[in-house]
Design an enzyme around this catalytic site. Structure first.
Site, PDB file in Angstrom:
ATOM      1  N   ALA A  61      38.638  71.687 -20.205  1.00  0.00           N
ATOM      2  CA  ALA A  61      38.506  71.015 -21.503  1.00  0.00           C
ATOM      3  C   ALA A  61      38.111  69.565 -21.267  1.00  0.00           C
ATOM      4  O   ALA A  61      38.397  69.009 -20.205  1.00  0.00           O
ATOM      5  CB  ALA A  61      39.834  71.092 -22.241  1.00  0.00           C
ATOM      6  N   GLY A 100      40.498  74.889 -18.519  1.00  0.00           N
ATOM      7  CA  GLY A 100      39.805  75.709 -19.501  1.00  0.00           C
ATOM      8  C   GLY A 100      38.599  76.425 -18.908  1.00  0.00           C
ATOM      9  O   GLY A 100      38.195  77.486 -19.396  1.00  0.00           O
ATOM     10  N   GLU A 103      39.994  79.458 -17.436  1.00  0.00           N
ATOM     11  CA  GLU A 103      40.455  80.323 -18.537  1.00  0.00           C
ATOM     12  C   GLU A 103      39.275  81.026 -19.198  1.00  0.00           C
ATOM     13  O   GLU A 103      39.372  82.192 -19.575  1.00  0.00           O
ATOM     14  CB  GLU A 103      41.243  79.480 -19.547  1.00  0.00           C
ATOM     15  CG  GLU A 103      42.560  78.985 -18.951  1.00  0.00           C
ATOM     16  CD  GLU A 103      43.327  78.079 -19.895  1.00  0.00           C
ATOM     17  OE1 GLU A 103      42.863  76.941 -20.081  1.00  0.00           O
ATOM     18  OE2 GLU A 103      44.344  78.507 -20.442  1.00  0.00           O
ATOM     19  N   GLU A 123      46.235  71.884 -15.480  1.00  0.00           N
ATOM     20  CA  GLU A 123      46.700  71.237 -16.718  1.00  0.00           C
ATOM     21  C   GLU A 123      48.045  70.551 -16.547  1.00  0.00           C
ATOM     22  O   GLU A 123      48.321  69.518 -17.160  1.00  0.00           O
ATOM     23  CB  GLU A 123      46.803  72.277 -17.847  1.00  0.00           C
ATOM     24  CG  GLU A 123      45.467  72.719 -18.414  1.00  0.00           C
ATOM     25  CD  GLU A 123      44.835  73.885 -17.675  1.00  0.00           C
ATOM     26  OE1 GLU A 123      45.217  74.135 -16.508  1.00  0.00           O
ATOM     27  OE2 GLU A 123      43.958  74.538 -18.252  1.00  0.00           O
TER      28      GLU A 123
HETATM   29  C1  LIG Z   1      43.574  74.212 -24.979  1.00  0.00           C
HETATM   30  C2  LIG Z   1      43.456  73.370 -23.759  1.00  0.00           C
HETATM   31  C3  LIG Z   1      43.616  74.117 -22.472  1.00  0.00           C
HETATM   32  C4  LIG Z   1      42.801  73.557 -21.423  1.00  0.00           C
HETATM   33  C5  LIG Z   1      43.027  72.332 -20.904  1.00  0.00           C
HETATM   34  C6  LIG Z   1      42.167  71.794 -19.842  1.00  0.00           C
HETATM   35  O1  LIG Z   1      41.213  72.384 -19.405  1.00  0.00           O
HETATM   36  S1  LIG Z   1      42.587  70.267 -19.321  1.00  0.00           S
HETATM   37  C7  LIG Z   1      41.386  69.888 -18.072  1.00  0.00           C
HETATM   38  C8  LIG Z   1      41.663  70.624 -16.829  1.00  0.00           C
HETATM   39  N1  LIG Z   1      40.748  70.195 -15.792  1.00  0.00           N
HETATM   40  C9  LIG Z   1      41.066  69.280 -14.892  1.00  0.00           C
HETATM   41  O2  LIG Z   1      42.171  68.789 -14.835  1.00  0.00           O
HETATM   42  C10 LIG Z   1      39.994  68.885 -13.920  1.00  0.00           C
HETATM   43  C11 LIG Z   1      39.892  67.395 -13.858  1.00  0.00           C
HETATM   44  N2  LIG Z   1      38.815  66.978 -13.000  1.00  0.00           N
HETATM   45  C12 LIG Z   1      38.906  66.960 -11.659  1.00  0.00           C
HETATM   46  O3  LIG Z   1      39.882  67.402 -11.057  1.00  0.00           O
HETATM   47  C13 LIG Z   1      37.764  66.350 -10.890  1.00  0.00           C
HETATM   48  O4  LIG Z   1      37.096  65.481 -11.764  1.00  0.00           O
HETATM   49  C14 LIG Z   1      36.746  67.382 -10.332  1.00  0.00           C
HETATM   50  C15 LIG Z   1      37.429  68.180  -9.218  1.00  0.00           C
HETATM   51  C16 LIG Z   1      36.256  68.314 -11.424  1.00  0.00           C
HETATM   52  C17 LIG Z   1      35.544  66.598  -9.767  1.00  0.00           C
HETATM   53  O5  LIG Z   1      35.998  65.670  -8.835  1.00  0.00           O
HETATM   54  P1  LIG Z   1      35.014  64.561  -8.236  1.00  0.00           P
HETATM   55  O6  LIG Z   1      35.805  63.790  -7.243  1.00  0.00           O
HETATM   56  O7  LIG Z   1      33.759  65.219  -7.807  1.00  0.00           O
HETATM   57  O8  LIG Z   1      34.619  63.632  -9.466  1.00  0.00           O
HETATM   58  P2  LIG Z   1      35.556  62.711 -10.376  1.00  0.00           P
HETATM   59  O9  LIG Z   1      36.957  63.198 -10.407  1.00  0.00           O
HETATM   60  O10 LIG Z   1      35.308  61.282 -10.063  1.00  0.00           O
HETATM   61  O11 LIG Z   1      34.952  63.042 -11.834  1.00  0.00           O
HETATM   62  C18 LIG Z   1      33.618  62.700 -12.151  1.00  0.00           C
HETATM   63  C19 LIG Z   1      33.582  62.273 -13.595  1.00  0.00           C
HETATM   64  O12 LIG Z   1      33.888  63.409 -14.422  1.00  0.00           O
HETATM   65  C20 LIG Z   1      34.925  63.077 -15.323  1.00  0.00           C
HETATM   66  N3  LIG Z   1      35.715  64.304 -15.560  1.00  0.00           N
HETATM   67  C21 LIG Z   1      36.137  65.175 -14.639  1.00  0.00           C
HETATM   68  N4  LIG Z   1      36.779  66.193 -15.243  1.00  0.00           N
HETATM   69  C22 LIG Z   1      36.742  65.932 -16.568  1.00  0.00           C
HETATM   70  C23 LIG Z   1      37.218  66.619 -17.702  1.00  0.00           C
HETATM   71  N5  LIG Z   1      37.858  67.799 -17.617  1.00  0.00           N
HETATM   72  N6  LIG Z   1      37.022  66.076 -18.903  1.00  0.00           N
HETATM   73  C24 LIG Z   1      36.389  64.905 -19.021  1.00  0.00           C
HETATM   74  N7  LIG Z   1      35.892  64.212 -17.974  1.00  0.00           N
HETATM   75  C25 LIG Z   1      36.072  64.737 -16.768  1.00  0.00           C
HETATM   76  C26 LIG Z   1      35.705  61.983 -14.601  1.00  0.00           C
HETATM   77  O13 LIG Z   1      36.463  61.228 -15.504  1.00  0.00           O
HETATM   78  C27 LIG Z   1      34.593  61.206 -13.958  1.00  0.00           C
HETATM   79  O14 LIG Z   1      34.021  60.402 -14.964  1.00  0.00           O
HETATM   80  P3  LIG Z   1      33.392  58.962 -14.615  1.00  0.00           P
HETATM   81  O15 LIG Z   1      34.501  58.197 -13.938  1.00  0.00           O
HETATM   82  O16 LIG Z   1      32.260  59.243 -13.709  1.00  0.00           O
HETATM   83  O17 LIG Z   1      33.033  58.397 -15.942  1.00  0.00           O
END
Ligand SMILES: CCC/C=C/C(=O)SCCNC(=O)CCNC(=O)[C@H](O)C(C)(C)COP(=O)([O-])OP(=O)([O-])OC[C@H]1O[C@@H](n2cnc3c(N)ncnc32)[C@H](O)[C@@H]1OP(=O)([O-])[O-]
Length: 719
Positions: A61, A100, A103, A123
């Site tokens: 998400a 998500g 999911e 999450e």
């Molecule tokens: C009903 C709800 C149920 C579901 C809930 C969910 O899914 S909750 C979500 C569950 N998912 C997670 O928890 C995954 C969270 N993400 C990660 O763990 C890591 O970002 C990665 C492994 C995807 C990539 O790692 P990497 O070291 O290669 O890169 P990096 O980490 O530097 O990120 C690059 C840029 O992308 C951005 N950004 C990233 N993800 C999101 C996002 N979901 N959204 C928005 N933005 C996101 C990040 O801010 C950064 O922006 P910037 O600073 O460039 O403006």
């Protein structure tokens, strides 16, 4: 958005497009719903493949949307309609399928991943749970026990592990989209009900209660006070006990509670703060995206004590060649043995070949002549470090960077003895350096942007969370900590016990109370620092030491403990009692209680009951107040840097965001009022005097933390 493409005769591909990680924003969800409807209406389409642009399936998400009002098609019915589709749907997972994103893939009928893909439901690390059916579908696919582990830790797993667990059906080397199409063609026409996870029976285990209770105990121990891991266990338990629709209802209720919580807001702030700290900037305008870092391949490590050993291990694990130096054969052998053992254990655990060939141990500085960077990690003594720096300049190449691993010594003073002030930077590692993620990269007044960029890039390669900070006594973390520690010992003088203070701090969420931490690190560490700074001198009465030094309140209790040989865990007693020297289990020590009583009697202090609230307010608000002073002085670029330092270096509970975020969340006016109150009671404690920035922010209506930077910029001109 999502791109709909017809390929081959009977296959449609839906590509998620939202760089950089194809997060499921409103536009992407809308695109998916529209594209799916198009595929279902097209009679020629028999199967659909979901994939993501730029070899990245989906990062989940869109976290940025969580702080606003959510609009567009919700995830749950969207994924349900994917699963319910009469046409076959396959997920082609490249890069990541997280939250998500996974999911969504679990709603598809088959999943294919490429070998480098990483999957997970993280999450919980954002204070949430996988509420798009993840807590109900994953246990039905891989069983309760494995699902509990993945969902409560938020761990990312490899494609190989996902295959073993049964999360994906195929792992392929190469193009996952093509493989997904091939799989689709091979199974088209087969019944789909067996592939619809929501239709499967609850994930039965012989003793659900026992398994869930054990998981609950584990999460409570690992992340004391955090709501999300507990809710994750409750949701997975529902998958085992209830039909799918009822389990989904439970998942929704739990998510509603978490989504509105201050813990979730704090953890989502922490997610972005970590990324913001990586985008460092210096007061002179140099920053991460306008400064090039040249590559570092060979590093010298000077000193193989505990810190040097950990630093050498982290470097080698990152694939960097290390020349490690000690002063005599005995120290060198000791260091070599410890480093080798750590690396061998690491290689065994990871199933990789031993990286020992990257290490060279030597007594000779001349072996450093072709290294790109040196990290000096000798004893924390300015004169010794200066001698080492002068020696280094005689042998190093002229462009070799010199870094000092110091927890607070003046980087400029060290740089002044070298022939290259622009190439000198501080690298403050935290013990044990091969485990702790935090690295403060300290720029001096003469450090060049390139040297800072190189140190930041090297730290990142070493898997550290790096924060660039200015040069001041104690840098950021230790400078703030001093005031927190001062308040904790004042509380003992006034009537508290070490257990009461620690209990209040642990209930707040700290991994360990301050007195347990002090016992673990050794009370003599601070004692040496106080001696060096002139706070302890021979003319101080040893029987009744003064409680004022340099015109300020001073608590001599820690010094008195050290004089008695109570140095903490290593001597078997400190603030607590231990079964034997080196053992870890802290027990209340009646001798300490008596010692505190005698102390209060000696000084005529009437003890009083101290509430947990007072402990938190005095310790935590004085910490935050110093953080605000640091911001005022421009030592860090923003409050996020400080919070990241506390989250990764000082056991600050992630669900409270960090000291700056906590102060903002409690309310800056409340913090100001409390500090004024405590400063009125303790006028001889200058650190309790509210900082100029705090007063200014309150006067300007306590803006959200994300806006503090602009207020700091104008601090001096507007007052
Ligand atoms: C009903 C709800 C149920 C579901 C809930 C969910 O899914 S909750 C979500 C569950 N998912 C997670 O928890 C995954 C969270 N993400 C990660 O763990 C890591 O970002 C990665 C492994 C995807 C990539 O790692 P990497 O070291 O290669 O890169 P990096 O980490 O530097 O990120 C690059 C840029 O992308 C951005 N950004 C990233 N993800 C999101 C996002 N979901 N959204 C928005 N933005 C996101 C990040 O801010 C950064 O922006 P910037 O600073 O460039 O403006």
């Amino acid at each position: 958005m999502a791109l709909y493409t017809r390929v081959k005769e009977s296959i449609a591909v839906i590509t998620l497009k939202n760089p950089p990680v194809n997060a499921l924003s409103t536009a992407v969800r809308r695109g998916i719903v529209e594209s799916l409807s198009q595929a279902l209406q097209d009679e020629q389409v028999k199967a659909v493949v979901f994939c993501g642009e730029n070899n990245t399936f989906c990062g989940g998400a869109d976290i940025k949307e969580f702080s606003g009002s959510m609009s567009g098609p919700p995830l749950v019915p969207m994924i349900h309609s994917i699963e319910a589709s009469e046409k076959l749907i396959v997920a082609a997972i490249e890069g990541v399928a997280l939250g998500g994103g996974l999911e969504l893939a679990l709603g598809c009928h088959y999943r294919v991943a490429d070998t480098n893909a990483r999957l997970g439901l993280p999450e919980v690390t954002l204070g949430l749970l996988p509420a798009a059916g993840g807590t109900q579908r994953l246990p039905r696919l891989i069983g309760i026990t494995a699902a509990l582990e993945l969902i409560t830790t938020g761990r990312h797993i490899s494609a190989k592990e996902a295959l073993k667990l049964g999360i994906v059906d195929q792992v392929i080397e190469g193009n996952a989209v093509l493989a997904a199409m091939a799989l689709a063609l091979s199974v088209i026409g087969q019944p789909l009900n067996a592939r619809r996870l929501s239709l499967q029976a609850p994930a039965w285990v012989p003793d659900v209660d026992y398994v869930c209770e054990a998981a609950l105990a584990r999460v409570k121990q690992r992340s004391r006070g955090a709501m999300a891991p507990v809710a994750c266990v409750q949701a997975v338990r529902a998958a085992a006990m209830l039909p799918y629709s009822k389990g989904m209802e439970k998942e929704r209720q739990l998510m509603d509670m978490l989504f509105r919580s201050s813990q979730a807001r704090a953890m989502q702030y922490a997610f972005f703060a970590q990324r913001s700290a990586g985008k460092w900037s210096l007061p002179n305008g140099a920053q991460w995206n306008n400064t090039k870092a040249r590559n570092v391949e060979r590093v010298g490590v000077i000193g193989l004590g505990t810190m040097g050993q950990g630093i050498a291990v982290s470097l080698v694990k990152a694939g960097i060649s290390v020349v490690a130096i000690e002063v005599d054969t005995k120290q060198l052998e000791l260091g070599k043995k410890a480093v080798t053992a750590m690396l061998q254990r690491y290689a065994q655990r990871q199933g990789v070949s031993s990286p020992l060939h990257l290490l060279k141990f030597t007594l000779s500085f001349h072996q450093l002549r072709d290294v790109d960077l040196v990290i000096e990690a000798v004893f924390e003594d300015m004169n010794l470090k200066k001698r080492v720096f002068s020696e280094l300049c005689k042998v190093l190449k002229e462009n070799t960077i010199i870094c000092t691993n110091t927890s607070g010594l003046n980087v400029d003073e060290l740089a002044a003895v070298t022939d290259r002030q622009h190439l000198v930077v501080g690298m403050h590692f935290f013990a044990p350096a091969h485990v702790m993620r935090l690295l403060e990269v300290v720029y001096g007044s003469g450090s060049s942007p390139e040297a800072v960029a190189i140190a930041m890039a090297l730290g990142k390669r070493m898997q550290k969370v790096c924060v660039a900070v200015g040069n001041c006594s104690g840098f950021v973390g230790n400078r703030m900590l001093k005031h927190y520690m001062d308040q904790s010992v004042y509380l003992l003088e006034e009537g508290a016990t070490p257990e009461q203070v620690d209990q209040a701090l642990e209930e707040f969420g700290f991994a360990m109370g301050i007195f347990k931490v002090a016992d673990l690190s050794g009370l003599d560490v601070g004692w040496r620092v106080r001696k060096a700074s002139g706070l302890i001198s021979p003319d101080i009465d040893p029987v009744k030491p003064s409680r004022w030094r340099f015109g300020r309140r001073y608590c001599p209790l820690p010094d008195m403990l050290c004089q008695q040989g109570r140095l903490g865990q290593k001597t078997g007693h400190g603030w607590y009692l231990y079964n034997s020297p080196g053992s870890k289990e802290a027990k209340c020590d009646p001798e300490i209680l008596k010692f505190l009583e005698d102390y209060r009697l000696k000084y005529g202090i009437i003890p009083r009951r101290i509430s947990s609230q007072e402990v938190i307010e005095r310790c935590v608000f004085s910490l935050a107040n110093e953080g605000l002073r640091i911001l005022e002085e421009g030592i860090t670029a923003g409050p996020e840097d400080i919070d990241i330092i506390y989250l990764f270096g000082y056991g600050w509970p992630r669900y409270r965001g960090g000291p700056m975020f906590y102060a903002a969340q409690v309310g800056l006016s409340v913090v100001l009022e409390k500090l004024e109150h405590y400063h009125h009671l303790q006028p001889d404690v200058p650190s309790l005097e509210p900082s100029q920035l705090l007063r200014k922010l309150v006067a300007e209506g306590s803006p959200p933390i994300q806006q503090w930077k602009s207020h700091i910029k104008n601090l001096h001109s507007q007052l």
